[in-house]
Every structure is written in structure tokens, then in C-alpha cells.
Design a protein around this motif. Structure first.
Motif, short mmCIF file in Angstrom:
data_model
loop_
_atom_site.label_atom_id
_atom_site.label_comp_id
_atom_site.label_asym_id
_atom_site.label_seq_id
_atom_site.Cartn_x
_atom_site.Cartn_y
_atom_site.Cartn_z
N SER A 166 -8.35 -8.71 -1.19
CA SER A 166 -8.84 -9.57 -2.25
C SER A 166 -7.73 -10.27 -3.03
CB SER A 166 -9.66 -8.74 -3.23
OG SER A 166 -10.75 -8.19 -2.55
N PHE A 167 -6.53 -9.71 -3.03
CA PHE A 167 -5.50 -10.24 -3.91
C PHE A 167 -4.56 -11.21 -3.20
CE2 PHE A 167 -6.86 -6.09 -5.32
CZ PHE A 167 -7.29 -6.36 -6.59
N GLY A 168 -4.78 -11.41 -1.92
CA GLY A 168 -3.95 -12.35 -1.18
C GLY A 168 -2.50 -11.95 -1.14
N ALA A 169 -2.22 -10.65 -1.18
CA ALA A 169 -0.83 -10.19 -1.20
C ALA A 169 -0.62 -9.22 -0.03
CB ALA A 169 -0.52 -9.54 -2.54
N ALA A 170 0.08 -8.13 -0.27
CA ALA A 170 0.28 -7.12 0.76
C ALA A 170 0.53 -5.80 0.06
CB ALA A 170 1.47 -7.48 1.65
N GLY A 171 0.45 -4.71 0.82
CA GLY A 171 0.72 -3.39 0.26
C GLY A 171 -0.53 -2.69 -0.21
N HIS B 49 5.85 10.02 1.51
CA HIS B 49 6.96 9.64 2.39
C HIS B 49 7.44 8.22 2.11
CE1 HIS B 49 4.56 12.33 5.36
NE2 HIS B 49 4.94 12.98 4.30
N ALA B 50 6.49 7.31 1.96
CA ALA B 50 6.87 5.92 1.80
C ALA B 50 7.59 5.69 0.48
CB ALA B 50 5.64 5.03 1.89
N ASN B 51 7.19 6.44 -0.54
CA ASN B 51 7.84 6.26 -1.84
C ASN B 51 9.28 6.76 -1.79
OD1 ASN B 51 6.98 5.16 -4.36
ND2 ASN B 51 7.48 7.13 -5.27
N VAL B 52 9.54 7.75 -0.96
CA VAL B 52 10.89 8.31 -0.88
C VAL B 52 11.76 7.48 0.07
CG1 VAL B 52 12.23 10.36 -0.34
CG2 VAL B 52 9.99 10.60 -1.37
N TYR B 53 11.19 7.10 1.20
CA TYR B 53 12.04 6.51 2.24
C TYR B 53 11.79 5.02 2.52
CZ TYR B 53 13.22 11.31 3.49
OH TYR B 53 13.67 12.59 3.47
N ALA B 54 10.59 4.55 2.36
CA ALA B 54 10.30 3.20 2.84
C ALA B 54 10.72 2.14 1.84
CB ALA B 54 8.81 3.06 3.13
N GLU B 55 10.88 0.94 2.32
CA GLU B 55 11.23 -0.16 1.43
C GLU B 55 10.11 -0.36 0.42
OE1 GLU B 55 10.34 -1.02 4.76
OE2 GLU B 55 9.36 -2.98 4.74
N THR B 56 10.48 -0.92 -0.73
CA THR B 56 9.46 -1.17 -1.74
C THR B 56 8.78 -2.50 -1.45
OG1 THR B 56 11.03 -2.35 -3.09
CG2 THR B 56 10.81 -0.01 -3.49
N LEU B 57 7.73 -2.73 -2.18
CA LEU B 57 7.03 -4.00 -2.05
C LEU B 57 7.92 -5.11 -2.63
CD1 LEU B 57 4.38 -4.88 -0.93
CD2 LEU B 57 3.35 -4.58 -3.15
N ALA B 58 7.97 -6.23 -1.90
CA ALA B 58 8.85 -7.32 -2.31
C ALA B 58 8.41 -7.90 -3.65
CB ALA B 58 8.85 -8.40 -1.24
#
Lengths: 561, 774
Positions: free
Chosen positions: B525-530, B548-557
Motif C-alpha cells: 500500500s505504501f509504494g515502498a519496500a521492507g 537476524h535481519a536487525n543484527v546482520y542485514a542492511e537497513t532500509l534505504a
């Protein structure tokens, strides 16, 4: 079939036939019933046992068909039959645990130690930390972000991203399989494949999810994975979900790898099953300790034992090699000879998402079987454009990689001589991992007699308590004399102290691995501080920062050797 | 902005929609007649109450009428104009009339006198990008003039000038202050009758949607079709392996390596899906909004490979998850994103716990928490990863996960990683769920019979393949009784469902505080990602440390975060409450209609109308449609495998479903294919009111995403669609569906209607309760 008439003369039988006749009448109206009837009759006459067997088989098939497949426990012998009342009681007695335990004070501190960057990442960002000056923003030298080639400061990439925004909007709003394959995605895939030198490439919308989707796409239950003990968390999760048979070899130890491959070969021979898919999984530059894998040796072993190689180049892609093409360039191995190269567009390219480069077949297979590819929306076009632009910059300015190596050298020339530290990273790695040296390991600069004396003294800093050698303290794990918490505490104090002097570092945060007994034993799993070298700084600035780190270390660790 | 550019963007038109703004923004129009040698602008013409009438539809668009003589409804084109006179005028007016994006700044004489409010919505429209967006039309100046005609006539056709100018302030997004919106991205639909509110009667259990069963004949022939396909596939494999071993090399072991994908595993892909590969992964360009530009491609080897022809087709997009129409390259949100790119750059170069945490993340998380009504929220950079990395962070061995059988792959992925015990229940069947709960609680853990540490029920708010909503009132009742923790995946429902767009809790009027975890994505709905995870502060803090993603993955641009902040703020109407306004970064300056929520409300109401209209309309036409009627996902059942690719191709190339006699007309005309495309261009203003035959891109889904026999086409309606777009889709479905004999249904209570009846009585259909005969 039960209705087949049985010629008999008893009154019971006649009553039965009276009952059966209308049934039989209906049965005869079914098309083809005559044939069945004839078959049953003749078979019964010839061989009554056979028709009994057939009847039994029929009933069994019917039962199997009707039985629900998802009944689970209920059909098990372990099922306890309870009355409704008993169930009601059990339900009312059921007191579940809360969804999660509240944070302990140590965990809250851990969370509070994460700095917030105010207004965009750069080589000198403003950060705010609740523990420092009550959150007042301070400007720091950034040696923590993955901004190796300083693309964070590139205006041309920003401009291209803005153009992309005005053409494509932000979100892709569709998975790639439907209408989410935008021309810029295809372009980026081509760019990466050409840059690395593979036939094809596929992009995922998050780097972390890439490898944990690539591994299960190829390696299924029954397949074999031989992996390094030091692989990063994402690979571990990929291995876990693939349910393949895993063999671990010692971190970056090629002899151990060969031994394990030999074991696999022996096991396979003994088992004599069908040929399974076999993979070696390792990293280019290890995220956990900065070591670089000996790719030529791995390639040699992989060919010898007929394995495929999945190489995670998340850190090494875009940082090492004369023109930044990663490990294959560093060792002069054609990228096509590595079966799958997995990398990140978020670390060095400054976009987002991850990729897997390989042959056409490898890429195509993932377009249908890569879970995180199929079931996720495509990467925002703007991030793909930014990544393409970053590759363009790398191609046009290859000198940045020489600068990066010089900066790494400058940093290492200072830190390598701090006797209380153990630097696990390869001298070429732009990611420098600093660990606290264990008392049982001698630094090359430490004179032997001092090392022997230090080994038998307990404690840190100025407190030094002589103990007898036979009571050598080994309270810690992973072959270290200090416990993990203690190491973390000391490292955090170094990070805090550096921040006081304007240098931003990161103490690596870790989650428990999938198999702590096996994977958290080596020195690669020790807590460490991560220093990310960047081309944004001059050699002088790097040296200055390195000296700050050195001074902080000496302040915090004292004369520990 | 050079003049030549401004002339070449005819369809990217803005509509000033309030009376007031019309007056404000028309000093140009008022002053232009005074300039010698200049003809009155379009606005002036409209203001004067223009059109005096004479022209037949064929003069408006001769080709179109030829082809659509059947559908062309004369009364939509009652307006007519003196062709010669207006023609000249339009050319002139095009240069300075405020409807054109390009006219808003640049060298046209009137520009200096325009008030600044004219362009605040998008001060920075990049000309190059607009050009390429519209380049299909740029090539055809002649045709464009005719379209401008039609634009004029259609506007005039609504009963003269007042109706065109006296539109309600929120009729066209943020246009009230003169913001530039593209009709191709967000359709112009001013009629306030075409609005609805998505809401459920409070407290009541959600009835099961009426899902008609296909006839035995259909089921049988579907199975037979699959048997045919499978048998032929195996025959091809058998002979192929012997005759052309080369092309099977990758499927058999060689040099001691096992095949990367065995022929058995890939059989479905190679032999069934490959037959319709042209319907998947169609490459597109530009914004995936109301319309999308597909890059035409052909295959010379039965879809083994594709070759781009270089041509493009703009098609009506009824398959993107763009529920609220925020996939836009212009307007207030896009401007905020541009500002962010300038300030923050593209990436944050790290994970949340690895020095990638921006102030923008904290702001966005606070806003999300406020939006969904929870204490705190945590943002993850990928929707899939939100589930797959959060579930392992909160569940562990000793936990029982109860999961709906149609839950998304990411939930299964996460549940498998967590090591928890997993049980499934039949989709949305609350009785089965209760039975399962009773069994699990009373039996405890397998073997040991110890009680479960905790039970986590994972449901989706809106199921993406079924279009069904979760029966939340009933789930809440069970939750009270059985004390499980509830995890709702609102990937599709957040923003799309509920009177305030706040997901299923909003729809059912249930306090979100009663649900432990609300998960959702920003892709839709928000036309974004994540995606996000929202819950109590203690829980979210725990997740921040263990996800896991909060510790290791890239953040949202950062630019994606800004899109989230801007679109969410406009749905909330963040400007109305000081507390919410303070959550926005100071540099995010949104236009008034976005800030006060009027546009957000408008989008929600348009979406709700479109969803109910399409879903009910298709049912009435006699199709079997699954799901609840408030769902913006409308699955239409196809069953037979051969009809899937046919349906998809016929919807994209509308020539295919024409009767031969009419097809000849098009084939024998002198028009180039581009001109033919331009006639039915869904972005063209000429087609705003007239029944048109735009190409439509649809998504067909089959096994393994659905059960083997119930292959379907899945429509995703959007607030960006106009009522007329839905009309076009219904007409197309009716035409193609009749041809392919896909109308397996009865039309629901009250029987089937024909397509004109459906379109005529759209308001009755939307208001219909679905149970009484109509």
C-alpha cells in the motif's frame, strides 16, 4: 463386491438375499457393473482365497484414502484420549509463558550502545548516543560503516537516483515473476555479471536473505554441504533450512577441508547411494574475522573431489582485487570457474539487495526456486540504478582500490604492533577485526620471557596477580583466558574511549550460531571490534585514527600481553 | 524548461480540482486573451462554458469508433466542438494551459504570472523522465491533437464547464494545490459517487465468502488436461533424452557431478510452466502504477528464450500490489523522497546494530507504531525477511506454532528456522482451529506430554492468493479462551483494509492492543519496500536484539523510509494532530491535502469502491470469484491449464479476442502499430470516459502457488484505478471469458447480468450485501 450372491438354500440365506436383492438391482444399474460382477464370480469360483485377498486390499486402499494425512498426533500411539470435560480443565489450567522475557540490564545496555547517525552516512557523520553527552550529536571519524570506497559521498550517484525516482517511483509493488522485473533490474544483472565476469546474475532484494535462499535452492535434503566453521550467520541459516547433510571443517584450514572431503568420499562409497549434489560453502573475506580464503586451493580440492563451490563475497566484492572485482581477481581465477558467487549490493555499492552470479543455468534455476526471490517484491528501481552507477564509478576510477589497500596498510602498520591485540584479519582485508589477545598466544613483538611471565599472571590492566603455572587460568572459552562477557566488556570500553576521541568503531554484535558446540569453539568466534577502512580518508588521517585506537587499547587493557 | 519539451508531454496532465484552486491558478488563462495573437487557453474555454456541439464521435477519433462501434456509447460523447476552431486553439492552449505538467514552469509566456502554488506539489519534475514516461505518445503529434480534442469534448460532455471545474477538492489526489499528477500513474476519477468505506460490522463473526464449486465436468476436464500435459511432457523427455542428449545435459549427472536440478524436480517448470512462460516475468519500465509500460518481447523457440522487439506497450495494470496508488514518480511523497536523497544519500552502509541506524529509522518506527496502534515498531529492509527472521527470534523449541495452511512462504521459512513445533489448520476454518487448539493444549508436547511453553497462532490479515480476510472476531474469541499469542501478518491488509486503512483490526473494529504482534510490509500500500514488526516495547526491544535481519542485514534505504513516512503520514492525516506531526522529520514538507489526510481518505474510499465493484461485477458476470468482496485482491478462477496463457495473452493483446470481421478493420487500416496502440492507450485522456480496449496486464497463478486444479487469475485493484478502468476490465473479462467459456458460476443470488447491466448498476452492486437476490 460384498453383495455377490452366494447360492445357498438355508432360510437365513434367503432372508439375506431378500435384503441384498434391491442393492444388487441398484448395483446393476451402474455402467460396467456387469463386468465387475462377472469378474468376481469367476474369480471366486476359481480361487476363493484370491477374491478374499482382493477384497482385503480394496478395503485397505479405501481406508488409506479416507484417512486424513494431517491428523498428526491423533493417529499416533502416544495419543491420550480425554473427555471433553478433562480437555476443558486442561485448557483453563494452561498458563503459557509470556511471548518473550523482558530485557536484562546488560541487554538494555547493549541496545543503548548502538549509535544513531543523524542526517545520512558519510566519512564524518554526526552521531548521537544516549550514553555520550546525553545524546547530543557529535561529529566523528567513521571507521564503522561499510563505506569502503566512499560512494556515500558521491553526488553523481545521488543524481542518478533522483532521476530514477522521477522515472520509476520508489517501490516496485510486484514480485519479479509478475510485473516487478523492471528494465533497470535486467541492466544491473548484466552490469554485475560483466563486472565479475560470469555469464549471468540474479538480484535479490536483500543481501542477508540472498545466500540463505541460494543454498536451499540448490542443496536439498540428502545433498552434502561442506562448510567452514567460521561462515557468517546468513550462510548458517541457509544451511539449516536446506536440511542437507553438513560437514564442518576448521576455519580456513585447507588441510582440514581436504580431510573432510576425504571423509565424505569414504562415506559416500560406503553408502553406495545415488550421486548427490555436493557443495563447498565458504566466504571470500570472512565477516566474522576478516580472514581471506585460499581460493586456488579450494578450487583445486573442489575439482579433485567433484564439489561445487558457493562463495560468499559480500565483503570482498568491490573491495579487493586490482579493480575491485573481488576474490577471483585477487587470485587471478576466472569467475566462471566458481560455481556461484554471492555478493551484496548494500555493502560496497551503496544501493541495496544482494546478487548471485554464475552460469545461465544457475541464475535461471533461482528464478523459480529461490524462495526469497520468488516470494518477495523486487528491489526498488532507485537502488538498482544506484548500484549500477556505483559499478560504473568503480570501472572508471580503479585507483580507488589502490588507495584502499594503502589505507589498510597504514592502519595495520600501527595496530599490528599493539601487543595486547590479536588481529585476525588478513593483511589485505579492508575489514580489520581486533580481538583481545589471549594470554596463551604470543605476539611476535613480545619478548619470550615477558610472554611467559604474562601467561601466568591473572587479571587485566594494572592488577597483576602472579599465579603458579600449573593453575593457569582458563576461565574463558574459545581458547581464551577471558570469558566472552569480559572480552565484550573490555572491547566496548575501547569503543567508548575511541568515541570520546572522535573515532567511531563497532563492537561486532553476534547471535548464537546454529550449532554452538561446533561453531563457537575457534578463535574466529571470539568477540571483536570491526574497523572498516575507507578511501574517504588520507593516509595521515588513517594513521591518526589508528593511533587513537592504539592509545585507547593501551589505556583499557594496560600492559596485558 | 524548454518549450519543445513542454509540448511533448500531453498526457501527463494535471487537474486542478477545487473551485478555489481553479480560480487561483488561472491568472494565466484570464490574462492570455489580452495578449495579441494568442488564442484563449483551454482553461478559459472551459470557464466560459465552452462547447457548443455538433461533432459525432467518429470525428473525435475515427479509428476508435470503427473498431469499437459496438461499445462506443454515444452519450459519453455528446459534446462536440467546431473542429477547425478548437484544433487551433488547443495547439496554442497546450503551451500554457495549466493542465500540462510541462506548462508549469518554463518559457511559455504565461508562466511568470502563475502563482507559486501551481507547482509546489512537484517543483522538480524532471523533464527527461517525463519525456521517457510518455515517449510512446510523443512520436505521434497528430494523434495527440485528436486526443486533446477528446479531452475537451469529454470534459464538456459532463454537462458543460461547471462540472469540470467544480470538482470536490479531493477528487484527484493532491491536485488541489496544483500538484502535478500523471493520469498514467494515478487515474482521474472525480465522481464522489464512486467511493465506499471498507468496514465490518463490529463484533460480528465474518461470514465465509460464497465460493461456488465448479461443475464436475470442469473438474474432470481440468484433471484430464493435466494428465495430458504430464504424459506429453514425459514423452518429450523420453524421446528428447535419446534423440537430443545435448539439450538434456544439464539434467543428468556428468563428470561425477550430480545434476544441479534433477529432471524430476524440474519437470513442472520445464514441461508445464515453460508453455506459458511469456505470461511471467514480463519486463516493464517506468512506474508500476495505474498503468505500466511493458517491453514487448517475442520468442522464437517456444519460450526457451525471449527477444525484446524494442517496442513498448502501455497497459492498464491490474496486477500490482499498489493498493493505495502510492507508486508514483510525482506528487508530495516523491518530492519528499527527492529531498531525502539530497540529504541522506542512497544507503546507510550497515545493519541496525552495526552502525547503520539513522535518525530516520527511529522516526519511521515511531510513526509506524502510532499508525498501527502499538507501543513500538521495528523496521526490516525486506518484507520476506520480516517474517523469516522475526519468527525465529520469538519462537524456539518448546513453542507450538499454529499456522493457517495458506500462510505465505516467508512464514513457513521462519517457522522452520525457529525449531518450534508446527501444526496447520484448514484455511480460515475456525472450527478446525478450535479443535486443533483443544487437541494441542490437552495433549501437550509430543511424547513427553508436557504443556507447551507458549502457543503462537500465525494468520494473515488478507490472504494473497485467496482474497479472503481472516475471521478476526472469531480468532479473538478463541484467543481469550485458549490464551495463545497472536501474530497477524498484514502484508496485504495494512493500508488496504479498514475505514482508516489500518488493517484488519481497523476493519473489524478490534483494539490492536489485544493482538501481540502486528507484522506488515511497505511494499504494497505504501509504494515502498521492507516490512515492520509492531508490538509492546519490551517485545520489540527483544526483537531488535535477536532478529537476524536487525543484527546482520542492511537497513532500509533512507529514500524508501521517506516514502513510507510521507505516504503513511498522508493516510493518517498527520497534520491534524500535533503529536503525530511532530513525528515527521522537519524537512518533510507535504502538500496540504496529504497533510490533512483528505487525500489519504479519498484513496481509501476509492480503493474500497473499486474492490467491491470488481469483485461483485465479476460474480454477476458469471465468473467464479473467491474471497471477500472488500478485498482488493480478486481471484478469478480459470481451472483449465490451457486457458491461463490464453487469458493472459488475450487481455494483453486485445486484438486476439476480436471477432475476425472487426480484426480486419484494424489490420487493414494504414495505421502503424504504434498508432493503433495510441488509440487504446489507457493513459490517454481521450479514453477517460469512452469505453476503450486498453491492453491489460494480469497475473495468472497456478500450481504450486494454488491447489493443482484451481488455477486462477489474480486481480489487484488500486485506488489509482478509475471507475472507468474497472469498467474496461469487466468488459475485457466478459469478452475473453465468454470466448474461453470461463463463466462457470451462476452469478450469485439474483442470477447473472450482462456486462452493460453490471456497469450501469455499479452503485447497486457495491452497496449489495452479497446475500439477497439482486
Amino acid at each position: 463386491m460384498e453383495a455377490s450372491p452366494n447360492p445357498s438354500s438355508s432360510p437365513l440365506a434367503s432372508a439375506l438375499s431378500h435384503l441384498v436383492d434391491p442393492l444388487l438391482h441398484h448395483f446393476q444399474r451402474i455402467p460396467g457393473s456387469a463386468i465387475i460382477l462377472r469378474y468376481v464370480r469367476s474369480s471366486y469360483q476359481d480361487d476363493p482365497i484370491r477374491s478374499l485377498l482382493e477384497l482385503f486390499l480394496f478395503v485397505f486402499a479405501l481406508r488409506t484414502l479416507l484417512q486424513s494425512r494431517t491428523r498428526g498426533n491423533q493417529s499416533g500411539s502416544n495419543f491420550v484420549k480425554l473427555s471433553e470435560k478433562e480437555i476443558d480443565e486442561l485448557v483453563s489450567e494452561f498458563t503459557p509463558d509470556p511471548l518473550c522475557a523482558p530485557l536484562t540490564p546488560a541487554e538494555s545496555r547493549e541496545l543503548a550502545s548502538v549509535p544513531t547517525i543523524i542526517g545520512g552516512v558519510s566519512s564524518r557523520p554526526k552521531i548521537s548516543l544516549p550514553t555520550h553527552h546525553a545524546g547530543k550529536p557529535i561529529q566523528v571519524t567513521n571507521l564503522a560503516s561499510y563505506n569502503f570506497t566512499n560512494l556515500a559521498g558521491s553526488d553523481s550517484i545521488k543524481e542518478k537516483a533522483i532521476l530514477a525516482l522521477r522515472k520509476y517511483g520508489v517501490g516496485s509493488c510486484s514480485p519479479p515473476g509478475f510485473y516487478g522485473t523492471i528494465d533497470v533490474h535486467v541492466q544491473l544483472e548484466e552490469d554485475i555479471a560483466r563486472f565479475i565476469g560470469t555469464d549471468s546474475c540474479i538480484i535479490y532484494s536483500q543481501a542477508f536473505s540472498t545466500i540463505s535462499s541460494v543454498i536451499p535452492a540448490f542443496s536439498k535434503r540428502g545433498d552434502i554441504i561442506v562448510a567452514d566453521r567460521g561462515v557468517n550467520f546468513a550462510i548458517q541459516k541457509g544451511i539449516q533450512i536446506s536440511r542437507s547433510t553438513v560437514y564442518w571443517y576448521d576455519h580456513n584450514d585447507m588441510d582440514s577441508l581436504e580431510a573432510v572431503l576425504e571423509t565424505v568420499k569414504r562415506d559416500e562409497k560406503r553408502r553406495r547411494g545415488p550421486l548427490t549434489r555436493r557443495f563447498i560453502v565458504t566466504e571470500g573475506i570472512f565477516e566474522s574475522d576478516g580472514a581471506i580464503v585460499d581460493l586456488p586451493k579450494v578450487q583445486e580440492l573442489k575439482r579433485k573431489y567433484k564439489f561445487r563451490l558457493i562463495l560468499d563475497e559480500s565483503i570482498s566484492f568491490g573491495t579487493i582485487g586490482a579493480t575491485g572485482r573481488g576474490l577471483t581477481e585477487l587470485y587471478g581465477i576466472p569467475a566462471k570457474e566458481v560455481d556461484m558467487i554471492v555478493g551484496s549490493m548494500a555493502n560496497t555499492l551503496g544501493g541495496g539487495g544482494g546478487f548471485c552470479a554464475g552460469s545461465e543455468e544457475v541464475a535461471f534455476h533461482q528464478r523459480i526456486n529461490g524462495t526469497a526471490f520468488v516470494f518477495s517484491a523486487a528491489l526498488p528501481a532507485m537502488l538498482a540504478v544506484a548500484s549500477s552507477a556505483a559499478i560504473g564509478t568503480m570501472i572508471s576510477e580503479p585507483s580507488m582500490f589502490t588507495t584502499l589497500q594503502e589505507n589498510v596498510k597504514a592502519l595495520r602498520s600501527v595496530l599490528d604492533h599493539v601487543e595486547s591485540l590479536r588481529i585476525s584479519s588478513d593483511p589485505r582485508s579492508p575489514l580489520v577485526h581486533i580481538q583481545i589477545r589471549s594470554k596463551s598466544e604470543r605476539h611476535p613483538d613480545t619478548p619470550l620471557e615477558k610472554f611467559e611471565r604474562g601467561k601466568s599472571s591473572l587479571g587485566v590492566g594494572d592488577v597483576s596477580l602472579a599465579v603458579r603455572p600449573q593453575q593457569r587460568p582458563m576461565v574463558g572459552s574459545m581458547g581464551h583466558d577471558l570469558g566472552v562477557d569480559e572480552q565484550n566488556r573490555l572491547l566496548q570500553s575501547i569503543v567508548d574511549d575511541c568515541l570520546e576521541h572522535g573515532v567511531l568503531l563497532l563492537r561486532t554484535k553476534r547471535l548464537g550460531s546454529i550449532n554452538p558446540k561446533l561453531l563457537e569453539t575457534g578463535p574466529e568466534a571470539r568477540p571483536n571490534i570491526r574497523v572498516a577502512v575507507s578511501t574517504a580518508f588520507t593516509k595521515k588521517e588513517i594513521e591518526k585514527a589508528a593511533n587513537i585506537i592504539k592509545a585507547s587499547t593501551i589505556r583499557m587493557l594496560g600492559k596485558r600481553r | 524548461m524548454p518549450e519543445s519539451h513542454s509540448r511533448e508531454a500531453p498526457d501527463s496532465f494535471t487537474v486542478s480540482s477545487s473551485n478555489k484552486s481553479q480560480v487561483d491558478s488561472f491568472p494565466t488563462a484570464a490574462s492570455s486573451p489580452q495578449q495579441p495573437g494568442r488564442s484563449p487557453s483551454l482553461a478559459a474555454i472551459i470557464k466560459k462554458g465552452l462547447p457548443t456541439v455538433r461533432v459525432s464521435p467518429s470525428e473525435v477519433d475515427p479509428f476508435a469508433t470503427k473498431i469499437y462501434s459496438v461499445q462506443a456509447d454515444a452519450n459519453t460523447m455528446t459534446a462536440s466542438v467546431d473542429s477547425a476552431y478548437i484544433h487551433r486553439d488547443l495547439l496554442a492552449s497546450e503551451l500554457d494551459h495549466p493542465w500540462s505538467v510541462s506548462g508549469s514552469e518554463g518559457s511559455s509566456p504565461g508562466v511568470e504570472s502563475q502563482p507559486p502554488s501551481m507547482t509546489t506539489g512537484s517543483t522538480s519534475a524532471s523533464i527527461e523522465s517525463l519525456e521517457s514516461l510518455q515517449d510512446l505518445h510523443n512520436k505521434n503529434v497528430q494523434l495527440r491533437n485528436e486526443k486533446l480534442y477528446a479531452q475537451l469534448s469529454s470534459l464538456a460532455g459532463k454537462g458543460g464547464a461547471p462540472s469540470a471545474t467544480a470538482q470536490p477538492p479531493t477528487s484527484h489526489g493532491s491536485s488541489a494545490d496544483g500538484a502535478v499528477l500523471l493520469h498514467s500513474e494515478f487515474g482521474y476519477c472525480p465522481n464522489q459517487a464512486f467511493r465506499y468505506t471498507s468496514e465490518h460490522r463490529q463484533g460480528a463473526s465474518l461470514p465465509h465468502p460464497i465460493e461456488e464449486e465448479p461443475s464436475y465436468f470442469t473438474v474432470l476436464t481440468t484433471y484430464i488436461s493435466y494428465i495430458f500435459l504430464i504424459v506429453i511432457g514425459h514423452m518429450r523427455d523420453y524421446t528428447g533424452k535419446r534423440l537430443f542428449p545435448k539439450s538434456y545435459r544439464h539434467l543428468v549427472e556428468r563428470d561425477g557431478y550430480a545434476a544441479l536440478n534433477s529432471d524430476f524436480d524440474s519437470f513442472y517448470t520445464r514441461r508445464l510452466k515453460a508453455r506459458m512462460d511469456d505470461c511471467f516475468s514480463r519486463p516493464v519500465t517506468g512506474v508500476c502504477g495505474r498503468t505500466v509500460v511493458t517491453l514487448d518481447r517475442v520468442s522464437d523457440d517456444y519460450y526457451q528464450s525471449f527477444r525484446l522487439t524494442g517496442e513498448k506497450t502501455r497497459a492498464l495494470n491490474i496486477s500490482a500490489y499498489n493498493y493505495l496508488g502510492f507508486a508514483q514518480s510525482h506528487g508530495g511523497c516523491a518530492d519528499a523522497v527527492e529531498e531525502c536523497l539530497k540529504r541522506y544519500g542512497v544507503s546507510s552502509y550497515g545493519s541496525r546494530l552495526g552502525v547503520g541506524s539513522l535518525d530516520l529509522h527511529a522516526q519511521a518506527e515511531k510513526l509506524v507504531a502510532r499508525f498501527v496502534g502499538k507501543e513500538d515498531a521495528c523496521i526490516i529492509s525486506m518484507g520476506f525477511a520480516t517474517n523469516s527472521t522475526t519468527i525465529p527470534a520469538i519462537a524456539s523449541p518448546g513453542t507450538l506454532i499454529i499456522s493457517d495452511e495458506y500462510n505465505h512462504s516467508s512464514i513457513r521459512f521462519g517457522a522452520r528456522l525457529s525449531g518450534a513445533h508446527i501444526r496447520q489448520y484448514k484455511h480460515n476454518d475456525m472450527e478446525k482451529l478450535e479443535a486443533l487448539l483443544r487437541e494441542c493444549i490437552s495433549q501437550g508436547m509430543p511424547r513427553t506430554h508436557r504443556p507447551w511453553k507458549k502457543i503462537l497462532l500465525i494468520v494473515e490479515g488478507l490472504y494473497s492468493m485467496e482474497g479472503t480476510l481472516v475471521n478476526l472476531p472469531e480468532v479473538m474469541r478463541l484467543k481469550e479462551k485458549y490464551k495463545f499469542h497472536l501474530y497477524i501478518d498484514e502484508a496485504h491488509s495494512i493500508g488496504a483494509i479498514g475505514p482508516n486503512g489500518r488493517g484488519v483490526c481497523d476493519y473489524f473494529g478490534i483494539d490492536p492492543k489485544r493482538v501481540e504482534i502486528l507484522m506488515g510490509t511497505f511494499t504494497k500500500s505504501f509504494g515502498a519496500a521492507g516490512g515492520y514488526i509492531a508490538g509492546d516495547k519490551a517485545l520489540i526491544d527483544r526483537i531488535r536484539l535477536t532478529n537476524h535481519a536487525n543484527v546482520y542485514a542492511e537497513t532500509l534505504a533512507p529514500p524508501v523510509l521517506t516514502q513510507i513516512i510521507a505516504s503513511m503520514a498522508s493516510i493518517m492525516g498527520a497534520g491534524n494532530v500535533q503529536e503525530e506531526k511532530s513525528l515527521l522529520p522537519s524537512w518533510v514538507q507535504l502538500p496540504a491535502p496529504l497533510m490533512d489526510g483528505s487525500e489519504g481518505r479519498e484513496r481509501l474510499r476509492r480503493l474500497a469502491f473499486n474492490a467491491r465493484y470488481l469483485s461483485s461485477g465479476l460474480r454477476k458476470l458469471g465468473f467464479i470469484v473467491y474471497g471477500h468482496r472488500d478485498s482488493p485482491i480478486v481471484p478469478l478462477l480459470i481451472f483449465h491449464p490451457a486457458k491461463m496463457p490464453l487469458f493472459s495473452r488475450m487481455m494483453l493483446d486485445r486484438q486476439q479476442s476480436l471477432p475476425p470481421s472487426e480484426r480486419i478493420v484494424a489490420e487493414e487500416s494504414d495505421l502503424t502499430s504504434e498508432q493503433l496502440k495510441a488509440i487504446n492507450d489507457p493513459a490517454s485522456v481521450a479514453n477517460m470516459d469512452r469505453p476503450a480496449r486498453p491492453p491489460i496486464v494480469v497475473v495468472v497463478v497456478a500450481y504450486p502457488a494454488t491447489p493443482l486444479i484451481s488455477s486462477r487469475v489474480r486481480f489487484c485493484v488500486s485506488a489509482a484505478h478509475t471507475k472507468k478502468d474497472i469498467d474496461d476490465v469487466l468488459r475485457a473479462c466478459d469478452e475473453v471469458g465468454s470466448l474461453l467459456k470461463m463463466k462457470y458460476g451462476s452469478g450469485g443470488p439474483g442470477g447473472r447480468w450482462n456486462v452493460e447491466q453490471v456497469i450501469e448498476r455499479c452503485l447497486d452492486l457495491v452497496a449489495w450485501n452479497g446475500e439477497d437476490p439482486i
